[in-house]
Design a protein around this motif. Structure first.
Motif, PDB file in Angstrom:
ATOM      1  N   ARG A 272      -3.576  -4.865   6.948  1.00  0.00           N
ATOM      2  CA  ARG A 272      -2.243  -5.170   7.466  1.00  0.00           C
ATOM      3  C   ARG A 272      -1.313  -3.971   7.355  1.00  0.00           C
ATOM      4  O   ARG A 272      -0.278  -3.907   8.021  1.00  0.00           O
ATOM      5  CB  ARG A 272      -1.648  -6.359   6.715  1.00  0.00           C
ATOM      6  CG  ARG A 272      -2.334  -7.686   7.038  1.00  0.00           C
ATOM      7  CD  ARG A 272      -1.607  -8.870   6.421  1.00  0.00           C
ATOM      8  NE  ARG A 272      -1.777  -8.926   4.972  1.00  0.00           N
ATOM      9  CZ  ARG A 272      -0.824  -8.740   4.081  1.00  0.00           C
ATOM     10  NH1 ARG A 272       0.409  -8.453   4.487  1.00  0.00           N
ATOM     11  NH2 ARG A 272      -1.059  -8.829   2.783  1.00  0.00           N
ATOM     12  N   PHE A 273      -1.669  -3.015   6.493  1.00  0.00           N
ATOM     13  CA  PHE A 273      -0.847  -1.819   6.269  1.00  0.00           C
ATOM     14  C   PHE A 273      -1.453  -0.593   6.953  1.00  0.00           C
ATOM     15  O   PHE A 273      -1.147   0.537   6.596  1.00  0.00           O
ATOM     16  CB  PHE A 273      -0.709  -1.565   4.767  1.00  0.00           C
ATOM     17  CG  PHE A 273      -0.097  -2.715   4.016  1.00  0.00           C
ATOM     18  CD1 PHE A 273       1.281  -2.858   3.938  1.00  0.00           C
ATOM     19  CD2 PHE A 273      -0.907  -3.669   3.419  1.00  0.00           C
ATOM     20  CE1 PHE A 273       1.837  -3.924   3.258  1.00  0.00           C
ATOM     21  CE2 PHE A 273      -0.355  -4.739   2.731  1.00  0.00           C
ATOM     22  CZ  PHE A 273       1.023  -4.875   2.659  1.00  0.00           C
ATOM     23  N   MET A 274      -2.305  -0.830   7.942  1.00  0.00           N
ATOM     24  CA  MET A 274      -3.024   0.257   8.602  1.00  0.00           C
ATOM     25  C   MET A 274      -2.875   0.123  10.112  1.00  0.00           C
ATOM     26  O   MET A 274      -2.716  -0.971  10.647  1.00  0.00           O
ATOM     27  CB  MET A 274      -4.517   0.191   8.207  1.00  0.00           C
ATOM     28  CG  MET A 274      -5.394   1.205   8.913  1.00  0.00           C
ATOM     29  SD  MET A 274      -7.127   0.947   8.461  1.00  0.00           S
ATOM     30  CE  MET A 274      -7.046   1.376   6.724  1.00  0.00           C
TER      31      MET A 274
ATOM     32  N   PRO B 174       2.805   1.116   9.786  1.00  0.00           N
ATOM     33  CA  PRO B 174       1.691   1.212   8.834  1.00  0.00           C
ATOM     34  C   PRO B 174       1.968   2.220   7.731  1.00  0.00           C
ATOM     35  O   PRO B 174       2.812   3.119   7.862  1.00  0.00           O
ATOM     36  CB  PRO B 174       0.535   1.681   9.723  1.00  0.00           C
ATOM     37  CG  PRO B 174       1.209   2.517  10.771  1.00  0.00           C
ATOM     38  CD  PRO B 174       2.516   1.835  11.042  1.00  0.00           C
ATOM     39  N   ARG B 175       1.229   2.081   6.634  1.00  0.00           N
ATOM     40  CA  ARG B 175       1.266   3.083   5.558  1.00  0.00           C
ATOM     41  C   ARG B 175       0.102   4.070   5.691  1.00  0.00           C
ATOM     42  O   ARG B 175       0.197   5.200   5.237  1.00  0.00           O
ATOM     43  CB  ARG B 175       1.176   2.390   4.193  1.00  0.00           C
ATOM     44  CG  ARG B 175       2.368   1.556   3.819  1.00  0.00           C
ATOM     45  CD  ARG B 175       3.662   2.376   3.824  1.00  0.00           C
ATOM     46  NE  ARG B 175       3.522   3.591   3.036  1.00  0.00           N
ATOM     47  CZ  ARG B 175       4.126   4.750   3.310  1.00  0.00           C
ATOM     48  NH1 ARG B 175       4.910   4.859   4.380  1.00  0.00           N
ATOM     49  NH2 ARG B 175       3.949   5.798   2.538  1.00  0.00           N
TER      50      ARG B 175
ATOM     51  N   ASP C  34      -4.958   3.586  -3.600  1.00  0.00           N
ATOM     52  CA  ASP C  34      -3.946   3.477  -4.660  1.00  0.00           C
ATOM     53  C   ASP C  34      -4.611   3.176  -5.999  1.00  0.00           C
ATOM     54  O   ASP C  34      -4.097   2.393  -6.817  1.00  0.00           O
ATOM     55  CB  ASP C  34      -2.926   2.392  -4.335  1.00  0.00           C
ATOM     56  CG  ASP C  34      -2.146   2.694  -3.061  1.00  0.00           C
ATOM     57  OD1 ASP C  34      -2.066   3.878  -2.690  1.00  0.00           O
ATOM     58  OD2 ASP C  34      -1.641   1.746  -2.442  1.00  0.00           O
ATOM     59  N   GLY C  35      -5.769   3.762  -6.236  1.00  0.00           N
ATOM     60  CA  GLY C  35      -6.478   3.590  -7.492  1.00  0.00           C
ATOM     61  C   GLY C  35      -7.383   2.382  -7.553  1.00  0.00           C
ATOM     62  O   GLY C  35      -8.132   2.218  -8.522  1.00  0.00           O
TER      63      GLY C  35
ATOM     64  N   VAL D  81       0.858  -1.185   0.000  1.00  0.00           N
ATOM     65  CA  VAL D  81       0.000   0.000   0.000  1.00  0.00           C
ATOM     66  C   VAL D  81       0.891   1.231   0.000  1.00  0.00           C
ATOM     67  O   VAL D  81       1.757   1.369   0.872  1.00  0.00           O
ATOM     68  CB  VAL D  81      -0.944   0.009   1.219  1.00  0.00           C
ATOM     69  CG1 VAL D  81      -1.644   1.364   1.358  1.00  0.00           C
ATOM     70  CG2 VAL D  81      -1.978  -1.103   1.104  1.00  0.00           C
ATOM     71  N   ALA D  82       0.683   2.110  -0.978  1.00  0.00           N
ATOM     72  CA  ALA D  82       1.423   3.373  -1.009  1.00  0.00           C
ATOM     73  C   ALA D  82       0.764   4.404  -0.089  1.00  0.00           C
ATOM     74  O   ALA D  82       1.439   5.192   0.565  1.00  0.00           O
ATOM     75  CB  ALA D  82       1.491   3.908  -2.435  1.00  0.00           C
TER      76      ALA D  82
END
Length: 589
Positions: free
Chosen positions: A431-433, A511-512, A417-418, A352-353
């Motif tokens: 998982r990226f939060m 996280p991202r 991310d679109g 995740v960007a």
């Protein structure tokens, strides 16, 4: 070395076939994977229980030996048979208990895991409507009801059925003329069961609703104890609980009286039939009718008492069965609930960007008259910090819940991310939060357990690094280090300390996307300063969504979004919004 216990057999997907409207069929299907063990338990029970229905026959034989002065050898043979069938009870009972316990406990653990899994899949909206006490009662009390009613029903029913079969078979062989009288007990029991079952089910359902209300009230009361005590409202809370307990008591009394009336009616019916059998057998022996002997009179009388007792047992099982079936219905309220977050088959996110966009998003809660969000369009760049301000009910928390994926738009699209959020597996995305809420959610355990929750194989040094970045290393050292126990819900910690542990937990996830929901609103000035420093380290380089009422905490945000009535009314930096002399500037004044 003791053998490790086997894990319970995984329960098949219950939502595919679980039918609370047909609880008996559902209960049978729950135990279908255990049918081999249950069959073995039934066979073992028939053997261990054999003395009950064999001893009247042997007793009749011994009486006839005495009365007819037959050879003593026959007495010793009958005695040996009695000793053997009694002695086998111990080893066979152990086999029976092991087989039954294993099958019942497998279903118990499988049901609880299925309920817990379903609760994890159900939407946040469902959990907000349902009381935690009610859901806890379904996992604890309802499963226990099903297990105990099954165990007791199996045990009692097997005893009754084997006794009935043994009595009927031996009577049919030895004195077939009395078999029709014995068979009268079966249709009599069927008539009673059919007459009472529907009313009994209704009474059990009503009682279950009262118990669930009580569980919810007790859960609420325990949660509010600090507020109740602080405002001297103990008497009010006890009065509220007392009214609930009174309703439970009254419903329980009605259920008990109904069950008692049912049992008494069955007992009277079968005792009268037993008296008739005894008198009939004695008359037949006295007159020489059917060749009935003195031993046969004792055997017939004993068998009929056993038969009527067995049928009475089966009748008294009806309330227990009804209780278990009602719990099957109750669990169905969770297991077949359709408010699921469905992730199966969707695309997994591997990275995740952090770019998030809202495209004409509208959302309305089911019980609301107006939309919580209306035609919201917002683009958040990767690494940008965006703060949301506005009065209560303006839609700030709804936006955060939609970023997390707890809520899905009524219309419009949210993209990460679109990629549309509706097309991705939210579990992989999360998982990226990391989320830091207003009230830190900690559990009873050590500091290390709480900080590393959801993150595995982390070294102590990594944990200390996160604690130092969160300004938490000092008080953790004073408490005794990483293995210090923080108490239930972090009871040993202050509000600021709890928040700093929550920030350390978020930092260690790296996280991202970061969600900060009123993370400093309940803190004193010193705690807020320490937490704000930790948050600044946490936010660096991450896409951050902030909701705060204290405008001083969001001045450094890249963008501030002002909301009212579910719409965006202003957007800009702190300085730009002040210069615009709009709503944000009015808030500052």
């Amino acid at each position: 070395m003791p053998r490790a216990p086997r894990p319970p057999r995984p329960m098949p997907p219950l939502d595919e076939w679980y039918d609370p409207n047909r609880p008996m069929r559902t209960l049978v299907r729950l135990f279908r994977p255990e049918r081999a063990k249950l069959t073995g338990a039934a066979v073992a029970y028939a053997f261990k229980h054999s003395p009950v229905w064999v001893m009247p026959l042997l007793t009749a034989m011994i009486i006839d030996i005495v009365v007819e002065q037959r050879p003593l050898r026959e007495l010793w043979v009958a005695t040996a048979v009695l000793v053997v069938i009694i002695a086998q009870n111990l080893p066979v009972s152990i086999l029976y208990i092991k087989a039954l316990s294993l099958s019942v406990r497998n279903v118990e653990s499988g049901l609880r895991m299925a309920l817990a899994r379903r609760l994890q899949e159900l939407s946040i909206g469902y959990h907000r409507r349902m009381s935690a006490g009610v859901l806890q009662a379904k996992i604890v009390r309802d499963v226990e009801n099903v297990v105990e009613s099954t165990r007791q029903t199996f045990d009692s029913a097997m005893g009754a059925v084997t006794t009935m079969l043994g009595a009927l078979i031996i009577t049919g062989i030895r004195t077939p003329e009395f078999l029709p009288i014995f068979l009268l007990a079966v249709p009599a029991s069927a008539v009673l069961i059919v007459a009472m079952r529907k009313r009994m089910s209704a009474r059990n359902r009503a009682f279950r609703h009262h118990i669930e209300s009580m569980s919810a009230r007790v859960s609420e009361m325990t949660h509010l104890i600090p507020i109740t005590r602080a405002h001297a409202l103990e008497r009010r809370e006890l009065d509220r609980l007392d009214s609930t307990l009174v309703s439970v008591r009254e419903a329980g009394i009605r259920l008990d009286v109904f069950n008692g009336r049912f049992g008494a009616l069955a007992w009277i019916t079968f005792q009268l039939l037993s008296v008739a059998c005894l008198v009939g057998a004695a008359y037949a022996a006295y007159t020489g009718l059917f060749g009935v002997s003195a031993g046969d009179v004792v055997m017939l009388s004993t068998y009929f008492m056993q038969l009527t007792g067995s049928v009475t047992v089966l009748l008294t099982l009806t309330p227990m069965i009804a209780k278990g079936l009602e719990s099957v219905r109750s669990m169905g309220e969770v297991l077949v609930a359709d408010e699921l977050e469905r992730n199966e088959g969707k695309r997994t996110v591997d990275s995740v960007a952090g770019a998030v966009s809202f495209e004409n998003v509208t959302f309305q809660y089911d019980d609301a008259d107006a939309p919580a969000l209306q035609d919201v369009t917002l683009d958040v760049r990767s690494g940008e910090t965006v703060a949301f301000v506005g009065p209560s009910g303006s839609g700030k928390s709804t936006i955060l819940n939609m970023v997390i994926g707890f809520l899905a738009p009524t219309s419009g699209t949210i993209r990460i991310d679109g990629n549309s959020v509706s097309d991705i597996d939210l579990r992989s995305y999360r998982r990226f939060m990391a989320v830091v809420p207003q009230e830190s959610l900690l559990f009873e355990g050590s500091v290390r357990d709480n900080v590393t929750y959801g993150s595995h194989d982390l070294s102590d040094e990594q944990v200390w690094d996160a604690l130092r970045s969160a300004n938490a290393a000092g008080f953790v050292t004073e408490m005794g280090g990483l293995h210090a126990v923080i108490g239930e819900r972090g009871a040993r910690l202050s509000g600021g300390q709890r928040q700093r542990l929550a920030i350390a937990r978020a930092l260690i996830r790296n996280p991202r996307i970061l969600i900060l929901d009123e993370a400093t609103s309940a803190l004193d000035n010193e705690s807020e300063r320490l937490v704000q420093q930790a948050l600044e380290r946490l936010m660096a380089g991450r896409t951050t969504f902030v909701v705060a009422h204290r405008l001083s905490t969001i001045r450094g945000a890249d963008r501030i979004v002002v909301m009212r009535d579910g719409q965006i009314v202003e957007t800009g930096s702190h300085r730009e919004l002040l210069d615009a002399h709009g709503e944000y500037a009015a808030m500052q004044r």
